[in-house]
Design a protein around this motif. Structure first.
Motif, PDB file in Angstrom:
ATOM      1  N   ASN A 177      -2.949  -7.895  -2.227  1.00 39.92           N
ATOM      2  CA  ASN A 177      -2.386  -6.552  -2.222  1.00 39.92           C
ATOM      3  C   ASN A 177      -2.739  -5.842  -3.523  1.00 39.92           C
ATOM      4  O   ASN A 177      -3.077  -6.487  -4.525  1.00 39.92           O
ATOM      5  CB  ASN A 177      -0.862  -6.616  -2.078  1.00 39.92           C
ATOM      6  CG  ASN A 177      -0.426  -6.514  -0.638  1.00 39.92           C
ATOM      7  OD1 ASN A 177      -1.040  -5.810   0.155  1.00 39.92           O
ATOM      8  ND2 ASN A 177       0.648  -7.212  -0.285  1.00 39.92           N
ATOM      9  N   PRO A 178      -2.652  -4.520  -3.549  1.00 38.21           N
ATOM     10  CA  PRO A 178      -2.863  -3.805  -4.814  1.00 38.21           C
ATOM     11  C   PRO A 178      -1.826  -4.213  -5.846  1.00 38.21           C
ATOM     12  O   PRO A 178      -0.669  -4.502  -5.500  1.00 38.21           O
ATOM     13  CB  PRO A 178      -2.721  -2.329  -4.423  1.00 38.21           C
ATOM     14  CG  PRO A 178      -1.934  -2.337  -3.152  1.00 38.21           C
ATOM     15  CD  PRO A 178      -2.329  -3.596  -2.442  1.00 38.21           C
TER      16      PRO A 178
ATOM     17  N   ASP B 276       0.827  -1.205   0.000  1.00 38.55           N
ATOM     18  CA  ASP B 276       0.000   0.000   0.000  1.00 38.55           C
ATOM     19  C   ASP B 276       0.862   1.256   0.000  1.00 38.55           C
ATOM     20  O   ASP B 276       0.584   2.220  -0.724  1.00 38.55           O
ATOM     21  CB  ASP B 276      -0.936   0.009   1.215  1.00 38.55           C
ATOM     22  CG  ASP B 276      -2.157  -0.877   1.028  1.00 38.55           C
ATOM     23  OD1 ASP B 276      -2.544  -1.124  -0.139  1.00 38.55           O
ATOM     24  OD2 ASP B 276      -2.726  -1.323   2.037  1.00 38.55           O
TER      25      ASP B 276
END
Length: 415
Positions: free
Chosen positions: A313-314, A263
Protein backbone atom coordinates in the motif's frame (compact mmCIF):
# COMPACT_ATOMS: atom_id res chain seq x y z
CA UNK A 1 0.78 25.06 49.66
CA UNK A 2 -0.48 27.69 47.19
CA UNK A 3 -3.51 29.15 48.94
CA UNK A 4 -4.77 30.68 45.69
CA UNK A 5 -4.34 27.66 43.41
CA UNK A 6 -8.10 27.01 43.39
CA UNK A 7 -9.20 30.52 44.32
CA UNK A 8 -12.89 31.16 43.53
CA UNK A 9 -13.33 27.71 41.96
CA UNK A 10 -16.73 26.17 42.72
CA UNK A 11 -16.73 22.41 43.25
CA UNK A 12 -19.78 20.22 43.68
CA UNK A 13 -18.61 17.17 45.63
CA UNK A 14 -20.78 14.07 45.30
CA UNK A 15 -20.06 11.59 48.08
CA UNK A 16 -20.87 7.96 47.33
CA UNK A 17 -21.57 5.21 49.81
CA UNK A 18 -18.29 3.46 50.43
CA UNK A 19 -15.91 3.09 53.35
CA UNK A 20 -13.57 5.57 51.63
CA UNK A 21 -16.17 8.31 52.20
CA UNK A 22 -14.32 9.20 55.42
CA UNK A 23 -11.47 10.56 53.25
CA UNK A 24 -13.83 13.19 51.88
CA UNK A 25 -13.68 15.11 55.15
CA UNK A 26 -9.95 15.72 54.67
CA UNK A 27 -10.50 16.29 50.95
CA UNK A 28 -12.97 19.10 51.65
CA UNK A 29 -10.52 20.72 54.05
CA UNK A 30 -7.67 20.53 51.51
CA UNK A 31 -9.81 22.00 48.73
CA UNK A 32 -10.97 24.90 50.89
CA UNK A 33 -7.41 25.59 52.04
CA UNK A 34 -6.61 26.29 48.39
CA UNK A 35 -9.43 28.76 47.96
CA UNK A 36 -12.17 26.54 46.51
CA UNK A 37 -15.77 26.69 47.62
CA UNK A 38 -17.34 23.27 48.08
CA UNK A 39 -20.97 22.19 48.06
CA UNK A 40 -21.79 18.56 48.75
CA UNK A 41 -24.40 16.04 47.70
CA UNK A 42 -24.51 12.81 49.68
CA UNK A 43 -26.09 9.61 48.41
CA UNK A 44 -28.32 7.68 50.78
CA UNK A 45 -25.60 5.07 51.31
CA UNK A 46 -23.02 7.75 52.11
CA UNK A 47 -24.91 8.50 55.33
CA UNK A 48 -23.78 5.09 56.61
CA UNK A 49 -20.15 6.24 56.64
CA UNK A 50 -20.11 10.00 57.29
CA UNK A 51 -22.75 12.34 58.66
CA UNK A 52 -24.21 15.36 56.84
CA UNK A 53 -23.33 17.41 59.93
CA UNK A 54 -19.62 16.58 59.56
CA UNK A 55 -19.66 17.43 55.87
CA UNK A 56 -21.64 20.63 56.41
CA UNK A 57 -19.26 21.75 59.16
CA UNK A 58 -16.30 21.49 56.76
CA UNK A 59 -17.95 22.94 53.63
CA UNK A 60 -19.69 25.75 55.51
CA UNK A 61 -22.71 24.96 53.32
CA UNK A 62 -25.91 23.01 53.63
CA UNK A 63 -25.55 19.38 52.48
CA UNK A 64 -27.99 18.26 49.80
CA UNK A 65 -29.39 14.76 49.96
CA UNK A 66 -33.02 14.49 48.82
CA UNK A 67 -34.16 14.85 45.22
CA UNK A 68 -37.75 15.52 46.33
CA UNK A 69 -37.12 18.03 49.10
CA UNK A 70 -39.30 20.94 47.94
CA UNK A 71 -37.52 23.42 50.17
CA UNK A 72 -34.17 22.48 48.67
CA UNK A 73 -35.66 22.56 45.16
CA UNK A 74 -36.84 26.12 45.73
CA UNK A 75 -33.53 27.22 47.20
CA UNK A 76 -31.10 25.26 45.02
CA UNK A 77 -32.59 22.84 42.47
CA UNK A 78 -30.65 19.89 41.12
CA UNK A 79 -30.20 21.68 37.78
CA UNK A 80 -28.90 24.79 39.48
CA UNK A 81 -26.57 22.80 41.71
CA UNK A 82 -24.73 21.43 38.70
CA UNK A 83 -24.84 24.68 36.73
CA UNK A 84 -23.41 26.66 39.62
CA UNK A 85 -20.28 24.48 39.81
CA UNK A 86 -17.06 24.72 37.80
CA UNK A 87 -16.37 21.00 38.37
CA UNK A 88 -18.34 18.00 39.64
CA UNK A 89 -16.16 15.72 41.76
CA UNK A 90 -17.42 12.24 42.67
CA UNK A 91 -15.56 10.67 45.62
CA UNK A 92 -15.86 7.88 46.37
CA UNK A 93 -17.31 6.71 43.08
CA UNK A 94 -18.65 3.27 43.97
CA UNK A 95 -19.28 0.51 41.43
CA UNK A 96 -23.03 1.10 41.79
CA UNK A 97 -22.75 4.86 41.30
CA UNK A 98 -20.49 4.42 38.26
CA UNK A 99 -22.93 1.90 36.77
CA UNK A 100 -25.82 4.31 37.19
CA UNK A 101 -23.77 7.13 35.65
CA UNK A 102 -22.83 4.94 32.68
CA UNK A 103 -26.47 3.96 32.20
CA UNK A 104 -27.71 7.54 32.31
CA UNK A 105 -29.95 6.89 35.32
CA UNK A 106 -31.35 9.72 37.43
CA UNK A 107 -32.94 8.00 40.42
CA UNK A 108 -31.54 10.16 43.21
CA UNK A 109 -30.17 13.67 43.64
CA UNK A 110 -26.57 12.64 42.90
CA UNK A 111 -27.27 10.93 39.58
CA UNK A 112 -29.80 13.57 38.57
CA UNK A 113 -27.24 16.33 39.09
CA UNK A 114 -24.65 14.32 37.12
CA UNK A 115 -27.05 13.74 34.24
CA UNK A 116 -28.19 17.36 34.20
CA UNK A 117 -24.72 18.90 34.10
CA UNK A 118 -22.79 20.32 31.18
CA UNK A 119 -19.73 20.88 33.37
CA UNK A 120 -16.64 18.64 33.57
CA UNK A 121 -16.80 15.62 35.86
CA UNK A 122 -13.88 14.02 37.73
CA UNK A 123 -14.40 10.76 39.60
CA UNK A 124 -12.33 8.91 42.20
CA UNK A 125 -13.38 5.23 42.05
CA UNK A 126 -13.35 3.08 45.19
CA UNK A 127 -14.46 -0.54 45.48
CA UNK A 128 -13.38 -4.11 46.15
CA UNK A 129 -10.72 -5.38 43.73
CA UNK A 130 -13.07 -8.06 42.36
CA UNK A 131 -15.70 -5.42 41.64
CA UNK A 132 -13.12 -3.18 39.95
CA UNK A 133 -11.88 -6.02 37.73
CA UNK A 134 -15.35 -7.30 36.83
CA UNK A 135 -16.20 -7.07 33.14
CA UNK A 136 -19.32 -4.98 33.87
CA UNK A 137 -17.30 -2.36 35.76
CA UNK A 138 -14.68 -2.26 33.02
CA UNK A 139 -17.43 -1.69 30.45
CA UNK A 140 -18.79 1.14 32.56
CA UNK A 141 -15.32 2.68 32.88
CA UNK A 142 -14.93 2.62 29.09
CA UNK A 143 -18.36 4.22 28.64
CA UNK A 144 -17.65 6.98 31.15
CA UNK A 145 -14.26 7.72 29.61
CA UNK A 146 -15.86 7.90 26.17
CA UNK A 147 -18.41 10.34 27.62
CA UNK A 148 -15.54 12.64 28.61
CA UNK A 149 -15.40 11.87 32.33
CA UNK A 150 -11.96 12.00 33.94
CA UNK A 151 -10.57 9.60 36.55
CA UNK A 152 -8.15 9.86 39.44
CA UNK A 153 -7.12 6.46 40.81
CA UNK A 154 -7.94 3.96 42.03
CA UNK A 155 -4.75 2.94 43.80
CA UNK A 156 -3.50 -0.51 44.60
CA UNK A 157 -3.20 -1.62 48.20
CA UNK A 158 -4.82 -3.27 51.23
CA UNK A 159 -8.56 -2.89 51.49
CA UNK A 160 -11.00 -2.86 54.38
CA UNK A 161 -12.33 -6.23 53.17
CA UNK A 162 -8.88 -7.78 53.69
CA UNK A 163 -8.01 -8.15 49.99
CA UNK A 164 -5.17 -6.50 48.11
CA UNK A 165 -5.24 -4.96 44.65
CA UNK A 166 -6.57 -2.01 42.65
CA UNK A 167 -9.66 -0.40 44.09
CA UNK A 168 -8.49 1.90 46.90
CA UNK A 169 -9.70 5.46 46.46
CA UNK A 170 -6.93 7.94 45.69
CA UNK A 171 -5.67 9.87 48.70
CA UNK A 172 -7.08 13.36 49.30
CA UNK A 173 -3.93 15.14 48.14
CA UNK A 174 -3.86 13.05 44.94
CA UNK A 175 -7.42 14.13 44.24
CA UNK A 176 -6.56 17.75 44.97
CA UNK A 177 -3.67 17.45 42.52
CA UNK A 178 -6.03 16.09 39.86
CA UNK A 179 -8.44 18.98 40.48
CA UNK A 180 -5.61 21.51 40.17
CA UNK A 181 -4.38 19.80 36.99
CA UNK A 182 -7.89 19.98 35.53
CA UNK A 183 -8.13 23.73 36.04
CA UNK A 184 -4.57 24.22 34.81
CA UNK A 185 -5.41 22.31 31.64
CA UNK A 186 -8.66 24.23 31.23
CA UNK A 187 -6.74 27.52 31.44
CA UNK A 188 -4.22 26.23 28.89
CA UNK A 189 -7.02 25.24 26.51
CA UNK A 190 -8.75 28.60 27.04
CA UNK A 191 -5.61 30.31 25.71
CA UNK A 192 -6.15 28.40 22.42
CA UNK A 193 -2.39 27.93 21.80
CA UNK A 194 -3.03 26.21 18.44
CA UNK A 195 -5.51 28.78 17.13
CA UNK A 196 -4.72 29.70 13.53
CA UNK A 197 -3.02 26.37 12.84
CA UNK A 198 -4.44 23.54 10.75
CA UNK A 199 -4.03 19.93 11.87
CA UNK A 200 -4.46 16.70 9.93
CA UNK A 201 -4.90 13.44 11.88
CA UNK A 202 -5.33 9.89 10.57
CA UNK A 203 -6.97 7.25 12.72
CA UNK A 204 -8.23 3.69 12.78
CA UNK A 205 -7.46 0.76 10.50
CA UNK A 206 -7.89 0.45 6.78
CA UNK A 207 -9.87 -2.36 5.16
CA UNK A 208 -8.31 -3.77 2.00
CA UNK A 209 -10.87 -5.86 0.07
CA UNK A 210 -10.22 -9.48 -0.91
CA UNK A 211 -13.71 -9.76 -2.35
CA UNK A 212 -17.01 -7.94 -1.62
CA UNK A 213 -17.33 -9.54 1.86
CA UNK A 214 -13.74 -10.19 3.00
CA UNK A 215 -10.88 -7.84 3.68
CA UNK A 216 -7.40 -7.50 5.20
CA UNK A 217 -7.34 -5.39 8.36
CA UNK A 218 -5.93 -5.15 11.88
CA UNK A 219 -7.17 -4.65 15.44
CA UNK A 220 -6.88 -0.86 15.60
CA UNK A 221 -9.88 0.72 17.35
CA UNK A 222 -9.18 4.31 16.32
CA UNK A 223 -9.49 5.43 19.95
CA UNK A 224 -6.04 7.01 20.10
CA UNK A 225 -6.24 8.89 16.81
CA UNK A 226 -9.75 10.16 17.52
CA UNK A 227 -8.64 11.36 20.97
CA UNK A 228 -5.67 13.20 19.42
CA UNK A 229 -7.93 14.97 16.92
CA UNK A 230 -10.25 16.05 19.76
CA UNK A 231 -7.32 17.26 21.89
CA UNK A 232 -5.85 19.36 19.05
CA UNK A 233 -9.26 20.89 18.36
CA UNK A 234 -9.67 21.72 22.06
CA UNK A 235 -6.44 23.74 21.88
CA UNK A 236 -7.77 25.71 18.93
CA UNK A 237 -6.43 23.89 15.86
CA UNK A 238 -8.66 23.63 12.80
CA UNK A 239 -8.62 19.85 12.70
CA UNK A 240 -9.38 17.38 9.93
CA UNK A 241 -9.64 13.72 10.93
CA UNK A 242 -9.27 11.09 8.21
CA UNK A 243 -10.78 7.97 9.78
CA UNK A 244 -10.72 4.39 8.65
CA UNK A 245 -13.58 2.00 9.54
CA UNK A 246 -14.07 2.13 13.30
CA UNK A 247 -16.86 2.01 15.88
CA UNK A 248 -15.31 4.94 17.77
CA UNK A 249 -17.67 7.95 17.57
CA UNK A 250 -16.59 11.04 15.62
CA UNK A 251 -15.12 13.62 18.01
CA UNK A 252 -16.91 16.94 18.41
CA UNK A 253 -15.44 20.06 16.85
CA UNK A 254 -13.53 18.11 14.20
CA UNK A 255 -14.10 17.79 10.45
CA UNK A 256 -14.16 14.04 9.69
CA UNK A 257 -13.47 12.29 6.39
CA UNK A 258 -14.47 8.61 6.45
CA UNK A 259 -12.47 6.23 4.25
CA UNK A 260 -12.02 2.49 3.82
CA UNK A 261 -8.73 1.76 2.07
CA UNK A 262 -5.17 3.06 2.22
CA UNK A 263 -5.53 4.63 -1.22
CA UNK A 264 -8.63 6.48 -0.07
CA UNK A 265 -6.88 7.60 3.12
CA UNK A 266 -3.92 9.00 1.19
CA UNK A 267 -6.21 10.85 -1.22
CA UNK A 268 -8.17 12.37 1.70
CA UNK A 269 -4.94 13.46 3.38
CA UNK A 270 -3.66 15.11 0.21
CA UNK A 271 -7.01 16.88 -0.21
CA UNK A 272 -6.73 18.24 3.37
CA UNK A 273 -3.37 19.92 2.70
CA UNK A 274 -1.90 22.39 3.35
CA UNK A 275 -1.64 21.75 7.08
CA UNK A 276 0.71 22.89 9.81
CA UNK A 277 0.52 19.63 11.75
CA UNK A 278 0.12 16.07 10.51
CA UNK A 279 -0.25 13.22 12.99
CA UNK A 280 -0.47 9.80 11.37
CA UNK A 281 -2.01 7.62 14.08
CA UNK A 282 -3.86 5.28 11.70
CA UNK A 283 -2.79 1.65 11.50
CA UNK A 284 -2.72 1.50 7.71
CA UNK A 285 -2.60 -2.00 6.24
CA UNK A 286 0.85 -2.57 4.74
CA UNK A 287 -0.47 -4.71 1.89
CA UNK A 288 -3.54 -5.05 -0.30
CA UNK A 289 -4.68 -7.72 -2.70
CA UNK A 290 -3.33 -6.95 -6.14
CA UNK A 291 -6.62 -7.83 -7.83
CA UNK A 292 -9.60 -8.20 -5.48
CA UNK A 293 -12.45 -10.39 -6.70
CA UNK A 294 -15.62 -8.72 -7.94
CA UNK A 295 -17.80 -11.53 -6.55
CA UNK A 296 -17.57 -13.52 -3.33
CA UNK A 297 -14.88 -16.17 -3.67
CA UNK A 298 -16.19 -19.71 -3.18
CA UNK A 299 -14.50 -22.57 -1.38
CA UNK A 300 -13.93 -25.59 -3.62
CA UNK A 301 -13.72 -29.17 -2.45
CA UNK A 302 -10.22 -30.55 -2.70
CA UNK A 303 -8.47 -27.15 -2.46
CA UNK A 304 -5.69 -27.15 0.11
CA UNK A 305 -5.54 -23.38 0.50
CA UNK A 306 -6.00 -19.97 -1.06
CA UNK A 307 -3.13 -18.01 -2.55
CA UNK A 308 -3.43 -14.23 -2.71
CA UNK A 309 -0.97 -11.99 -4.51
CA UNK A 310 -0.32 -8.92 -2.40
CA UNK A 311 1.21 -5.56 -3.22
CA UNK A 312 2.37 -2.79 -0.93
CA UNK A 313 0.00 0.00 0.00
CA UNK A 314 1.10 3.63 -0.28
CA UNK A 315 3.11 4.85 2.71
CA UNK A 316 1.11 7.84 3.93
CA UNK A 317 3.57 8.92 6.63
CA UNK A 318 6.55 8.80 4.27
CA UNK A 319 4.59 10.57 1.54
CA UNK A 320 3.64 13.49 3.80
CA UNK A 321 7.17 13.67 5.24
CA UNK A 322 8.73 13.82 1.75
CA UNK A 323 6.67 16.79 0.53
CA UNK A 324 8.72 19.85 -0.31
CA UNK A 325 8.47 23.47 0.72
CA UNK A 326 5.16 24.79 1.97
CA UNK A 327 3.35 21.63 0.90
CA UNK A 328 5.00 19.74 3.77
CA UNK A 329 3.36 20.14 7.18
CA UNK A 330 5.68 21.97 9.56
CA UNK A 331 5.45 19.10 12.03
CA UNK A 332 4.92 15.51 10.90
CA UNK A 333 4.32 12.91 13.62
CA UNK A 334 4.06 9.19 13.01
CA UNK A 335 3.09 6.22 15.17
CA UNK A 336 4.99 2.97 15.53
CA UNK A 337 3.13 0.05 17.07
CA UNK A 338 5.81 -2.42 18.13
CA UNK A 339 5.84 -5.74 19.97
CA UNK A 340 9.59 -5.82 20.75
CA UNK A 341 12.61 -3.48 20.81
CA UNK A 342 10.10 -0.64 20.81
CA UNK A 343 12.47 2.34 20.98
CA UNK A 344 15.06 0.80 18.66
CA UNK A 345 12.55 -0.03 15.95
CA UNK A 346 10.73 3.31 16.32
CA UNK A 347 13.98 5.28 16.07
CA UNK A 348 14.80 3.45 12.87
CA UNK A 349 11.30 4.12 11.54
CA UNK A 350 11.65 7.86 12.15
CA UNK A 351 14.79 7.94 10.05
CA UNK A 352 13.31 5.81 7.25
CA UNK A 353 10.05 7.72 7.03
CA UNK A 354 11.60 11.18 7.34
CA UNK A 355 9.09 12.40 9.91
CA UNK A 356 9.88 14.73 12.80
CA UNK A 357 8.55 12.70 15.74
CA UNK A 358 7.49 9.12 16.24
CA UNK A 359 5.07 8.07 18.97
CA UNK A 360 6.16 4.52 19.74
CA UNK A 361 3.65 2.33 21.54
CA UNK A 362 4.19 -1.13 22.94
CA UNK A 363 1.40 -3.39 21.65
CA UNK A 364 2.88 -6.71 22.71
CA UNK A 365 0.16 -9.13 23.93
CA UNK A 366 1.29 -8.75 27.54
CA UNK A 367 0.31 -5.06 27.59
CA UNK A 368 -3.29 -5.67 26.47
CA UNK A 369 -3.16 -2.26 24.79
CA UNK A 370 -4.13 -3.01 21.18
CA UNK A 371 -7.77 -1.96 20.91
CA UNK A 372 -7.95 -1.10 24.64
CA UNK A 373 -8.38 2.19 26.47
CA UNK A 374 -4.78 2.69 27.72
CA UNK A 375 -1.51 3.34 25.94
CA UNK A 376 2.17 3.12 26.83
CA UNK A 377 4.20 5.40 24.59
CA UNK A 378 7.65 6.85 23.99
CA UNK A 379 8.20 10.04 22.00
CA UNK A 380 11.13 9.72 19.60
CA UNK A 381 12.66 12.97 18.28
CA UNK A 382 16.03 14.00 16.91
CA UNK A 383 17.08 14.62 20.52
CA UNK A 384 16.28 11.10 21.70
CA UNK A 385 13.46 9.27 23.44
CA UNK A 386 10.99 10.47 26.09
CA UNK A 387 9.36 7.73 28.18
CA UNK A 388 5.77 8.49 29.16
CA UNK A 389 3.92 6.54 31.85
CA UNK A 390 1.05 4.25 30.95
CA UNK A 391 -2.11 6.35 30.75
CA UNK A 392 -5.53 6.44 29.17
CA UNK A 393 -5.51 7.15 25.45
CA UNK A 394 -7.33 10.39 26.15
CA UNK A 395 -4.59 11.50 28.57
CA UNK A 396 -1.90 10.51 26.06
CA UNK A 397 -3.72 12.59 23.46
CA UNK A 398 -3.90 15.60 25.75
CA UNK A 399 -0.22 15.35 26.61
CA UNK A 400 0.75 15.01 22.96
CA UNK A 401 -1.40 18.01 22.01
CA UNK A 402 0.30 20.06 24.74
CA UNK A 403 3.69 18.90 23.44
CA UNK A 404 2.71 20.06 19.94
CA UNK A 405 1.50 23.41 21.33
CA UNK A 406 4.79 23.93 23.19
CA UNK A 407 6.69 23.14 19.98
CA UNK A 408 4.88 25.86 18.03
CA UNK A 409 4.79 28.33 20.91
CA UNK A 410 8.57 28.17 21.14
CA UNK A 411 8.75 28.85 17.41
CA UNK A 412 10.88 25.81 16.71
CA UNK A 413 11.31 24.43 13.25
CA UNK A 414 10.68 20.69 12.94
CA UNK A 415 13.38 18.84 14.82
Amino acid sequence: MDKSSLEARRILLIIGGGIAAYKCLDLIRRLRERGASVRAIMTGAAHEFVTPLSVSSLTGEKVFTDLFDLTDEAEMGHIELSRDADLLLVAPATADLMARMAGGLANDLATTALLATDKPVLIAPAMNVRMWEHAATQRNIATLAQDGISFVGPNEGDMACGEFGPGRMAEPMEIVGAVEAHFGEAAFAADQPLKGLKALVTSGPTHEPIDPVRYIANRSSGKQGHAIAAALATLGAETVLVAGPTATPDPAGVSVRHVETADEMLAACEAALPADIAICAAAVADWRVEASAEQKMKKKNGEDGLHLKLKQNPDILATLSALKGRKRPRLVVGFAAETEKVIEHATDKRMRKGCDWIVANDVSPATGIMGGDDNLVHIITAEGAEDWPRASKRDVARRLAHRVADHFRKGKSAT
